[in-house]
Design a protein around this motif. Structure first.
Motif, PDB file in Angstrom:
ATOM      1  N   ASP A   3      -2.180  28.923  24.969  1.00 12.13           N
ATOM      2  CA  ASP A   3      -0.750  28.980  25.301  1.00 12.13           C
ATOM      3  C   ASP A   3      -0.318  27.702  26.006  1.00 12.13           C
ATOM      4  O   ASP A   3       0.800  27.214  25.787  1.00 12.13           O
ATOM      5  N   TYR A  39       2.471  25.136  24.539  1.00 11.54           N
ATOM      6  CA  TYR A  39       3.675  24.829  25.307  1.00 11.54           C
ATOM      7  C   TYR A  39       3.868  23.312  25.438  1.00 11.54           C
ATOM      8  O   TYR A  39       4.987  22.813  25.312  1.00 11.54           O
ATOM      9  N   GLY A  49      -5.685  31.453  29.164  1.00 11.83           N
ATOM     10  CA  GLY A  49      -4.374  31.026  28.683  1.00 11.83           C
ATOM     11  C   GLY A  49      -4.364  29.624  28.108  1.00 11.83           C
ATOM     12  O   GLY A  49      -3.292  29.031  27.922  1.00 11.83           O
ATOM     13  N   SER A  69      -3.325  25.606  17.674  1.00  9.40           N
ATOM     14  CA  SER A  69      -2.594  25.264  18.903  1.00  9.40           C
ATOM     15  C   SER A  69      -1.856  23.940  18.798  1.00  9.40           C
ATOM     16  O   SER A  69      -0.962  23.653  19.580  1.00  9.40           O
TER      17      SER A  69
END
Length: 346
Positions: free
Chosen positions: A124, A128, A121, A156
């Motif tokens: 992600d 975030y 992850g 990202s």
């Protein structure tokens, strides 16, 4: 030659400015005020010789995982000597941490022990944090730059990527990065840089990190040339942190300026740092392990001084609790008596 030198210096300056702008873009008014408060807290604490906290940390380290693919010579994970539970952080729990701390945190290091690219992850998590306008930093051994990971890394929004390249040939490199493949790291790093540049992006800023040991100390000039050839943005020359240095260690460089330790007349070694009874890091940085333990700093790799756990309390209450204040007080009284501080260069 002069014109080329001027061009290179101009490009280097532009990269520095771009990186500073990225950091600056992470500031909000509450984060800026918290940064000022951290400076005031530290200076006031120095003045009265005891810790007084007016702020929360402006920098945070979150550990994605303790797992790693290498067996690096002085790493508790790599040597199998790490004395705390192994695992990886749950994404939902990670979001909880970010949601709670993003009001004052503007600088996030997503690495501690372990190789962050082993966490499925990871991208992600980066996205975030960037959604919250937090400047993000990764440190990696560079063995997981597949084509998909290269694209995901750039997309990202990652701001800074540190790639460990501790040698310019396999022999010197593997003396520290046991189990590593230097050719793979260099080939895939070049692919990452080419992909980023082909999209006319300056994120992530790519730093080649070189930890100086006895095996590679003769390659400091070569690593700078290698960095330029690959197109990385900077070279970071670091000294090696060793845990069994008292009676010597095969990794301690002969070049004194690149060693954290000095040899005494009796043949034993001590750290060069005079370890004054002060530390700015306990005013500016928080460290959270994969399972939510909050520890004083990144030198506490084994979690000897657990201040609290974020599964049980929120970060702000842990930052201000009795355990943390007692630790800060003991540091101001006698830093040399705290074992994690005795191997610290700060």
């Amino acid at each position: 030659m002069l014109a080329l030198s001027v061009i290179n210096k101009t490009i280097a300056l532009y990269k520095v400015i771009s990186d500073l702008i990225n950091i600056g873009s992470s500031f909000t008014f509450p984060r800026f005020i918290n940064l000022i408060k951290s400076e005031i807290s530290y200076l006031f604490s120095l003045l009265i010789h005891r810790p007084v906290i007016f702020n929360y940390p402006w920098s945070l380290t979150i550990e994605p995982t303790t797992y790693c693919n290498l067996n690096c010579a002085s790493c508790p994970t790599g040597t199998g000597s790490i004395a705390r539970p192994q695992g990886e952080i749950d994404f939902g729990f990670y979001k909880k941490i970010i949601d709670e701390t993003s009001r004052y945190i503007f600088y996030l290091m997503l690495y501690f022990q372990g190789e962050p690219y082993l966490h499925t992850g990871l991208f992600d998590m980066l996205k975030y944090a960037r959604k919250k306008k937090i400047y993000t930093v990764l440190s990696t051994n560079g063995h997981f730059f597949s084509d998909d990971n290269i694209k995901a890394t750039v997309k990202s929004g990652l701001n800074r990527l540190i790639i460990s390249v501790d040698g310019t040939d396999q022999e010197a490199y593997s003396a520290y990065r046991a189990g590593g493949n230097l050719d793979k790291v260099l080939t895939d790093t070049k692919k990452l840089i080419d992909y980023r540049n082909s999209h006319k992006l300056y994120n992530p800023c790519i730093i080649m990190q070189f930890i100086v040991t006895k095996s590679n100390q003769h390659q400091i000039g070569d690593i700078k040339k290698l960095s330029k050839r690959l197109g990385t943005d900077y070279v970071s020359i670091k000294t090696a942190q060793l845990f069994d240095y008292k009676y010597g260690n095969r990794l301690i460089p002969d070049i004194s300026s690149y060693s954290r330790y000095k040899k005494l007349p009796d043949g034993t070694y001590i750290i060069k740092n005079k370890l004054k009874n002060r530390c700015k890091r306990i005013f500016t940085t928080g460290v959270i392990t994969w399972n939510g333990d909050v520890i004083p700093c990144c030198f506490d790799k084994n979690g000897r001084f657990i201040i609290g756990n974020m599964n049980e309390n929120n970060f702000s209450s842990i930052w201000e609790n009795k355990n943390f204040q007692e630790f800060r007080t003991s540091l101001f009284r006698n830093r040399k008596a705290i074992d994690i501080c005795t191997n610290c260069i700060y």
